[in-house]
Design an enzyme around this catalytic site. Structure first.
Site, PDB file in Angstrom:
ATOM      1  CG  PHE A 176      57.078  22.094   7.277  1.00 50.02           C
ATOM      2  CD1 PHE A 176      57.423  22.482   8.666  1.00 50.02           C
ATOM      3  CD2 PHE A 176      57.438  20.797   6.955  1.00 50.02           C
ATOM      4  CE1 PHE A 176      57.972  21.507   9.667  1.00 50.02           C
ATOM      5  CE2 PHE A 176      58.040  19.809   7.770  1.00 50.02           C
ATOM      6  CZ  PHE A 176      58.304  20.094   9.079  1.00 50.02           C
ATOM      7  CE  LYS A 183      53.926  23.886  -3.865  1.00 50.43           C
ATOM      8  NZ  LYS A 183      53.283  23.901  -2.355  1.00 50.43           N
ATOM      9  CD  GLU A 229      51.048  21.626   0.994  1.00 52.53           C
ATOM     10  OE1 GLU A 229      52.184  22.392   0.276  1.00 52.53           O
ATOM     11  OE2 GLU A 229      51.098  20.306   0.804  1.00 52.53           O
ATOM     12  CB  CYS A 287      67.346  20.817   6.338  1.00 55.65           C
ATOM     13  SG  CYS A 287      68.277  22.632   6.152  1.00 55.65           S
ATOM     14  CD  GLU A 331      64.784  14.714   7.144  1.00 56.37           C
ATOM     15  OE1 GLU A 331      63.856  14.424   6.355  1.00 56.37           O
ATOM     16  OE2 GLU A 331      65.547  15.696   6.949  1.00 56.37           O
TER      17      GLU A 331
HETATM   18  P1  NAD Z   1      57.977  17.858   1.104  1.00 54.60           P
HETATM   19  O1  NAD Z   1      58.661  17.102   0.337  1.00 54.60           O
HETATM   20  O2  NAD Z   1      56.747  17.080   1.861  1.00 54.60           O
HETATM   21  O3  NAD Z   1      57.226  19.048   0.631  1.00 54.60           O
HETATM   22  C1  NAD Z   1      58.168  20.053  -0.148  1.00 54.60           C
HETATM   23  C2  NAD Z   1      57.276  20.770  -1.095  1.00 54.60           C
HETATM   24  O4  NAD Z   1      57.104  19.812  -2.065  1.00 54.60           O
HETATM   25  C3  NAD Z   1      55.825  21.224  -0.588  1.00 54.60           C
HETATM   26  O5  NAD Z   1      55.804  22.636  -0.978  1.00 54.60           O
HETATM   27  C4  NAD Z   1      54.843  20.222  -1.308  1.00 54.60           C
HETATM   28  O6  NAD Z   1      53.680  20.926  -1.591  1.00 54.60           O
HETATM   29  C5  NAD Z   1      55.729  20.053  -2.770  1.00 54.60           C
HETATM   30  N1  NAD Z   1      55.308  18.703  -3.056  1.00 54.60           N
HETATM   31  C6  NAD Z   1      54.564  17.664  -2.373  1.00 54.60           C
HETATM   32  N2  NAD Z   1      54.492  16.487  -3.252  1.00 54.60           N
HETATM   33  C7  NAD Z   1      55.110  17.130  -4.360  1.00 54.60           C
HETATM   34  C8  NAD Z   1      55.332  16.312  -5.733  1.00 54.60           C
HETATM   35  N3  NAD Z   1      54.657  15.070  -5.679  1.00 54.60           N
HETATM   36  N4  NAD Z   1      55.831  16.923  -6.624  1.00 54.60           N
HETATM   37  C9  NAD Z   1      56.202  18.323  -6.370  1.00 54.60           C
HETATM   38  N5  NAD Z   1      56.087  19.094  -5.306  1.00 54.60           N
HETATM   39  C10 NAD Z   1      55.391  18.651  -4.371  1.00 54.60           C
HETATM   40  O7  NAD Z   1      58.935  18.463   2.470  1.00 54.60           O
HETATM   41  P2  NAD Z   1      58.682  19.105   3.792  1.00 54.60           P
HETATM   42  O8  NAD Z   1      57.849  18.280   4.583  1.00 54.60           O
HETATM   43  O9  NAD Z   1      57.462  20.584   3.501  1.00 54.60           O
HETATM   44  O10 NAD Z   1      59.928  19.631   4.128  1.00 54.60           O
HETATM   45  C11 NAD Z   1      60.862  19.038   5.132  1.00 54.60           C
HETATM   46  C12 NAD Z   1      61.927  18.148   4.579  1.00 54.60           C
HETATM   47  O11 NAD Z   1      62.721  19.305   3.679  1.00 54.60           O
HETATM   48  C13 NAD Z   1      62.837  17.612   5.195  1.00 54.60           C
HETATM   49  O12 NAD Z   1      63.194  16.124   4.691  1.00 54.60           O
HETATM   50  C14 NAD Z   1      64.099  18.373   5.315  1.00 54.60           C
HETATM   51  O13 NAD Z   1      65.363  17.889   5.685  1.00 54.60           O
HETATM   52  C15 NAD Z   1      64.081  19.011   4.116  1.00 54.60           C
HETATM   53  N6  NAD Z   1      64.788  20.344   3.791  1.00 54.60           N
HETATM   54  C16 NAD Z   1      66.010  20.283   3.172  1.00 54.60           C
HETATM   55  C17 NAD Z   1      66.851  21.269   3.354  1.00 54.60           C
HETATM   56  C18 NAD Z   1      68.412  21.217   2.660  1.00 54.60           C
HETATM   57  O14 NAD Z   1      68.833  22.398   2.464  1.00 54.60           O
HETATM   58  N7  NAD Z   1      68.848  20.186   2.200  1.00 54.60           N
HETATM   59  C19 NAD Z   1      66.364  22.519   3.718  1.00 54.60           C
HETATM   60  C20 NAD Z   1      64.913  22.822   3.929  1.00 54.60           C
HETATM   61  C21 NAD Z   1      64.137  21.525   4.287  1.00 54.60           C
END
Ligand code: NAD
Length: 492
Positions: A151, A175, A178, A283, A389
């Protein structure tokens, strides 16, 4: 006013999802519902993957220059629309307009770098590898790929991947999160407008159900995932089980190490931008400061708390603040805000000193998920507020007695995304670059996020694969480096 329901983009057409599960998309600054997003079914994911596979033979046989011509057109459209796209990012995510403009710019830069594919995708040839035999490495596209996005960068993160996938001759299914589906929905419209053949780029809205279907789908060659490490690990395991390539970029806790010789005032300004930009939901945001030396620690605690009080907390679309450089918007949701509040309480219970309390900032407002800058001092490495985090505007300040001690604190942390050192001393900086176990290192730079031509990715549990995002690195992911050993017998 009726709120629009977003559509999927499959096989070159915008189609309404048949799912009965529809979520409201919220502007986190106002609490207003700005769109409705369908949680697509596994069948709809299957249709998008089928469309991508159907498009692959012709697209991969299309000359690379023609593929890039379409990407150049896409870049032009993004440039024309940059301000509208930035407003869309702010509306659905809540980050400030300057932050959203920077995000759109980085998406554009990645498209431009991918336009260099006629040069970047070239292979190698070793003439005379053996008697009358030549060896050759050619890069061949593999098929249809998928991407699951987080997100916090609704637009930029998918651009770390899909322009490169398309330029190398692969096809794609993305994808979006959401929570923030609008920006990529608009990108799908631009892709359609510039005339990519049907099925080359597809977009399916949804939550974990759609994401899991992508991850297990036999019709995809690989998945790029960006999100939490917890989900990244699940995605990685499923990709291994189903024989796919995968990239998984995960969570972070980025440290800023301040040496006693650092330039205090520019450093403090730089730290404030790093810690509170995007309300601490980058991130590459820092959320842990390690001050080396007692006097330095005391001075940094005092100056950082003072500077944190100057951050303007507001709805970033409020015209009165829209162009202020240090505006901090809301966090993404009520759920995220509750988690952050729980973590602040945890820090108090653990015995850290709450030197600046941002909890009141949000509670007085009727709407939106706001929190003010929050700072803990007297933090010890084992504390939960240092280990976790928090992904909000909460900063912990720790003390180390030497550079070695500071590097140890960073290296013992579970995550290894980014870390920076502030110093004017080249020897300290060199040691920090070589000894710190993080994928992205800064020297007097608070957000060491690499530009588009360079690889992006961390270490340890922040990166659950070998191949990083962006630039040349991702070309390895999207191509098979096929090795040809070739001989022709002479004519009699
Ligand atoms: P999230 O893991 O909750 O969700 C990420 C995506 O995964 C969403 O599209 C979600 O619908 C999907 N998802 C949820 N459950 C799933 C499952 N069981 N299997 C497959 N897909 C699933 O992450 P978020 O809260 O949207 O994003 C924030 C996180 O992203 C933070 O931890 C941040 O550090 C990380 N992030 C890391 C980087 C990097 O470069 N390392 C960059 C951006 C964000």
């Amino acid at each position: 006013m009726p709120v629009e329901q977003l559509q999927n983009y499959i096989g070159g057409r915008f189609v309404r999802s048949s799912s009965r599960e529809i979520l409201g998309v919220e502007n986190p600054g106002t609490g207003e519902t700005i769109a409705r997003v369908p949680l697509s079914t596994p069948d709809e994911v299957d249709r998008a993957v089928a469309a991508a596979n159907e498009a692959f033979p012709d697209w991969s046989a299309t000359p690379v220059a023609r593929r890039c011509e379409l990407l150049f057109k896409l870049a032009d459209r993004i440039r024309d629309e940059a301000e509208n796209l930035a407003r869309l990012v702010t509306t659905e995510n809540g980050k400030s307009l300057p932050d959203s403009r920077a995000e759109v710019k980085r998406a554009l830069e990645n498209t431009e770098v991918a336009c260099g594919m006629p040069v970047l995708q070239q292979g190698d040839k070793l003439v005379g590898a053996a008697a009358e035999i030549d060896g050759e490495v050619i890069r061949v596209p593999l098929g249809a790929f998928g991407m699951i996005a987080p997100f916090n960068f609704p637009m930029m993160v998918p651009f770390w991947f899909f322009p490169y996938a398309l330029a190398t001759g692969n096809t794609y299914v993305v994808k979006p999160s959401e929570q923030v589906p609008l920006s990529m929905g608009r990108v799908a419209e631009l892709v359609h407008e510039v005339g990519f053949p049907p099925g080359v780029f597809n977009l399916v809205h949804g939550d974990r159900v759609a994401a899991e279907r992508l991850t297990e789908h036999p019709g995809l060659e690989g998945i790029s995932f960006v999100g939490t490490s917890r989900v990244g690990r699940l995605v990685a395991m499923k990709c291994v089980e189903t024989g796919k390539r995968f990239q998984a970029l995960g969570s972070a806790k980025n440290h800023l190490v301040a040496m006693p010789d650092a330039k205090m005032e520019p450093m403090i300004r730089n730290m404030v931008t790093s810690c509170y930009g995007c309300a601490g939901q980058r991130c590459m945001a820092s959320s842990a400061i390690v001050a080396v030396g007692e006097a330095n620690y005391r001075q940094i605690c005092e100056r950082f708390v003072e500077a944190s009080k100057e951050v303007i907390v507001a709805d970033p679309l409020d015209p009165a603040v829209a162009d202020e450089p240090m505006v901090m918007g809301p966090v993404i949701s009520a759920k995220a805000r509750r988690f952050i509040l729980d973590m602040i309480q945890r820090g108090i219970d653990e015995g850290a000193t709450l030197a600046l309390d941002g909890r009141e900032e949000g509670s007085g407002r009727q709407k939106g998920h706001f929190l003010g800058p929050t700072v803990f001092t007297d933090v010890k490495p084992g504390m939960k507020i240092h280990q976790t985090e928090i992904f909000g505007p909460v900063v912990v300040i720790l003390k180390a007695d030497s550079l070695d001690g500071a590097i140890r604190i960073v290296n013992e942390h579970e995550y290894g995304n980014g870390a920076s050192v502030y110093t004017q001393n080249g020897h300290y900086a060199r040691r920090f670059k070589l000894e710190t176990l993080c994928g992205m290192i800064g020297v007097n730079v608070g957000i060491p996020a690499p530009v588009a031509p360079l690889p992006f990715g961390g270490m340890k549990t922040s990166l659950l694969a070998d191949i990083k995002a962006q630039g040349r690195a991702v070309i390895d992911f999207y191509t098979d480096r096929r090795i040809v050993t070739e001989r022709y017998w002479p004519e009699e």
